[in-house]
Design a protein around this motif. Structure first.
Motif, short mmCIF file in Angstrom:
data_model
loop_
_atom_site.label_atom_id
_atom_site.label_comp_id
_atom_site.label_asym_id
_atom_site.label_seq_id
_atom_site.Cartn_x
_atom_site.Cartn_y
_atom_site.Cartn_z
N ILE A 99 7.79 56.98 40.79
CA ILE A 99 6.47 56.78 41.39
C ILE A 99 6.15 58.06 42.15
O ILE A 99 6.52 58.22 43.32
CB ILE A 99 6.46 55.56 42.33
CG1 ILE A 99 6.93 54.31 41.60
CG2 ILE A 99 5.06 55.36 42.91
CD1 ILE A 99 7.21 53.13 42.53
N MET A 100 5.52 59.00 41.48
CA MET A 100 5.28 60.32 42.05
C MET A 100 3.95 60.33 42.80
O MET A 100 2.88 60.18 42.21
CB MET A 100 5.27 61.38 40.95
CG MET A 100 6.53 61.44 40.11
SD MET A 100 8.04 61.77 41.08
CE MET A 100 7.67 63.40 41.75
N LEU A 101 4.03 60.48 44.11
CA LEU A 101 2.84 60.54 44.96
C LEU A 101 2.57 61.98 45.36
O LEU A 101 3.47 62.68 45.83
CB LEU A 101 3.04 59.69 46.22
CG LEU A 101 1.94 59.80 47.28
CD1 LEU A 101 0.65 59.13 46.79
CD2 LEU A 101 2.40 59.20 48.61
N GLN A 102 1.34 62.41 45.19
CA GLN A 102 0.95 63.74 45.62
C GLN A 102 0.11 63.64 46.88
O GLN A 102 -0.86 62.89 46.94
CB GLN A 102 0.13 64.45 44.55
CG GLN A 102 -0.28 65.87 44.96
CD GLN A 102 -1.11 66.57 43.91
OE1 GLN A 102 -1.15 66.13 42.76
NE2 GLN A 102 -1.77 67.64 44.28
N ALA A 103 0.52 64.38 47.89
CA ALA A 103 -0.23 64.44 49.15
C ALA A 103 -0.03 65.82 49.75
O ALA A 103 1.09 66.34 49.76
CB ALA A 103 0.25 63.36 50.12
N ASP A 104 -1.11 66.39 50.24
CA ASP A 104 -1.05 67.71 50.87
C ASP A 104 -0.47 68.76 49.94
O ASP A 104 0.28 69.65 50.36
CB ASP A 104 -0.22 67.65 52.17
CG ASP A 104 -0.75 66.60 53.12
OD1 ASP A 104 -1.99 66.48 53.26
OD2 ASP A 104 0.06 65.89 53.73
N GLY A 105 -0.78 68.65 48.64
CA GLY A 105 -0.36 69.66 47.69
C GLY A 105 1.08 69.56 47.26
O GLY A 105 1.59 70.44 46.56
N GLN A 106 1.78 68.50 47.65
CA GLN A 106 3.18 68.33 47.27
C GLN A 106 3.38 66.93 46.70
O GLN A 106 2.62 66.01 46.99
CB GLN A 106 4.09 68.53 48.49
CG GLN A 106 4.02 69.96 49.06
CD GLN A 106 4.89 70.11 50.29
OE1 GLN A 106 4.84 69.29 51.19
NE2 GLN A 106 5.69 71.16 50.32
N ALA A 107 4.43 66.79 45.88
CA ALA A 107 4.70 65.51 45.24
C ALA A 107 6.10 65.03 45.60
O ALA A 107 7.03 65.82 45.73
CB ALA A 107 4.57 65.63 43.72
N VAL A 108 6.22 63.72 45.76
CA VAL A 108 7.50 63.13 46.10
C VAL A 108 7.64 61.82 45.32
O VAL A 108 6.65 61.14 45.05
CB VAL A 108 7.59 62.88 47.62
CG1 VAL A 108 6.55 61.90 48.09
CG2 VAL A 108 8.99 62.45 48.04
N ASP A 109 8.86 61.48 44.95
CA ASP A 109 9.12 60.25 44.21
C ASP A 109 9.34 59.11 45.20
O ASP A 109 10.40 59.01 45.82
CB ASP A 109 10.35 60.44 43.32
CG ASP A 109 10.61 59.23 42.41
OD1 ASP A 109 9.85 58.24 42.50
OD2 ASP A 109 11.57 59.29 41.63
N MET A 110 8.34 58.25 45.33
CA MET A 110 8.44 57.13 46.26
C MET A 110 9.61 56.22 45.92
O MET A 110 10.17 55.57 46.81
CB MET A 110 7.14 56.33 46.22
CG MET A 110 5.93 57.04 46.77
SD MET A 110 6.01 57.29 48.57
CE MET A 110 6.01 55.60 49.15
N ALA A 111 9.98 56.15 44.65
CA ALA A 111 11.05 55.24 44.24
C ALA A 111 12.41 55.64 44.79
O ALA A 111 13.32 54.82 44.86
CB ALA A 111 11.11 55.16 42.71
N GLN A 112 12.55 56.91 45.19
CA GLN A 112 13.85 57.40 45.64
C GLN A 112 13.97 57.52 47.16
O GLN A 112 15.06 57.75 47.66
CB GLN A 112 14.11 58.79 45.01
CG GLN A 112 14.17 58.78 43.50
CD GLN A 112 15.28 57.89 42.97
OE1 GLN A 112 16.40 57.90 43.49
NE2 GLN A 112 14.98 57.11 41.93
N LEU A 113 12.87 57.36 47.88
CA LEU A 113 12.90 57.60 49.32
C LEU A 113 13.51 56.44 50.08
O LEU A 113 13.42 55.27 49.67
CB LEU A 113 11.48 57.84 49.83
CG LEU A 113 10.78 59.10 49.34
CD1 LEU A 113 9.39 59.19 49.93
CD2 LEU A 113 11.59 60.34 49.68
N LYS A 114 14.11 56.77 51.22
CA LYS A 114 14.70 55.77 52.10
C LYS A 114 14.45 56.16 53.55
O LYS A 114 14.14 57.31 53.86
CB LYS A 114 16.21 55.65 51.86
CG LYS A 114 16.60 55.20 50.46
CD LYS A 114 18.12 55.13 50.31
CE LYS A 114 18.50 54.68 48.91
NZ LYS A 114 19.98 54.64 48.73
N GLY A 115 14.60 55.19 54.44
CA GLY A 115 14.58 55.45 55.86
C GLY A 115 13.34 56.18 56.35
O GLY A 115 12.21 55.85 56.00
N ALA A 116 13.57 57.20 57.19
CA ALA A 116 12.48 57.95 57.80
C ALA A 116 11.62 58.65 56.76
O ALA A 116 10.40 58.75 56.92
CB ALA A 116 13.04 58.96 58.80
#
Length: 265
Positions: free
Chosen positions: A71-88
């Motif tokens: 689940i790749m979310l792009q915000a502020d010109g960068q992308a992160v995989d929401m499926a892999q995130l944890k905690g903070a």
């Protein structure tokens, strides 16, 4: 964010790849869902009850943990995989995804203004969040958003004194307080009368365009989806079976999505 490297992305605000969710082993609710949402506009997700629409929305913002996929979310010109995130890291990413709920999810004993301001809690330290100590700029923004949703004169009223349509407007203002890169709405009109339903979907559409963010709505009203959406995704049995412009959605597509023809008459 710590713990994960962010990389620039030009793939749009959201990209879902082979998303699977199963609550019981061997019984997936979402079956390898893949699509991308780019730019502004309202995307409506339609389909029969139990086909995975709400699960899809809730996987995107991690109210539900996906079984596999990206689940790749792009915000502020960068992308992160929401499926892999944890905690903070997950908490920081989630504050860029606004969520409008079917049952409003307001704090009934708080005022309308206080409910809208809770949209900024993810940006405060734990101590300031506990004390609900908001910056003057946040308070001003909340007043402006109450004007946008037509509730400026209700700021000091308790949430439990509002009608369903007014509560949903508070929920939209609260989600916009997050300054989201993506706005999600899970059946936001299911408890509302037809006139109010039109007003709520129109408001979501207008705010997405005004703020330059995509809006994704899980909705049962096909005609309302056709009227305000720039794109419709049709789901059945955990699969995407239609993805296109409203004008491309035919009775045959609806027959595939919902099954049977009697309801089309």
């Amino acid at each position: 964010m710590t713990g994960q490297t962010l990389t620039p992305s030009s793939c749009g605000a959201l990209r879902i790849e082979q998303l699977v969710k199963q609550y019981r082993p061997g019984q997936p609710v979402l079956k390898s869902i893949s699509f991308a949402v780019q730019g502004t506009g309202l995307t409506s997700i339609i389909g029969p009850s139990g086909t995975g629409k709400s699960t899809l929305i809730r996987c995107i913002n991690r109210l539900v943990d996906p079984t596999s996929g990206k689940i790749m979310l792009q915000a502020d010109g960068q992308a992160v995989d929401m499926a892999q995130l944890k905690g903070a890291d997950l908490r920081r990413a989630r504050r860029r995804i606004g969520m409008v709920f079917q049952e409003y999810n307001l704090v009934e004993r708080l005022t309308v203004m206080e409910n809208v301001l809770t949209g900024r809690l993810g940006y405060l330290s734990a101590w300031r969040a506990w004390r609900r100590k908001f910056d003057e700029a946040d308070i001003q923004q909340a007043f402006e958003l109450l004007q946008v949703v037509g509730l400026a004169t209700f700021a000091s009223q308790r949430a439990d004194a509002l009608s369903g349509g007014q509560r949903q407007r508070v929920g939209i203002a609260r989600a916009l307080m997050q300054q989201p890169a993506l706005l999600l709405a899970d059946e936001p009109t299911s408890s509302l009368d037809p006139k109010t339903s039109v007003e709520i979907i129109q408001l979501l559409h207008e705010q997405g365009v005004r703020r330059g963010i995509p809006v994704m709505v899980n909705i049962h009203d096909v005609e309302l989806a056709r009227r305000y959406s720039s794109r419709i995704i049709g789901m059945t049995g955990g699969h995407v079976v239609f993805d296109g412009a409203p004008g491309e959605l035919t009775d045959e597509h609806l027959n595939t999505i919902y099954g049977g023809r009697a309801w089309l008459n």
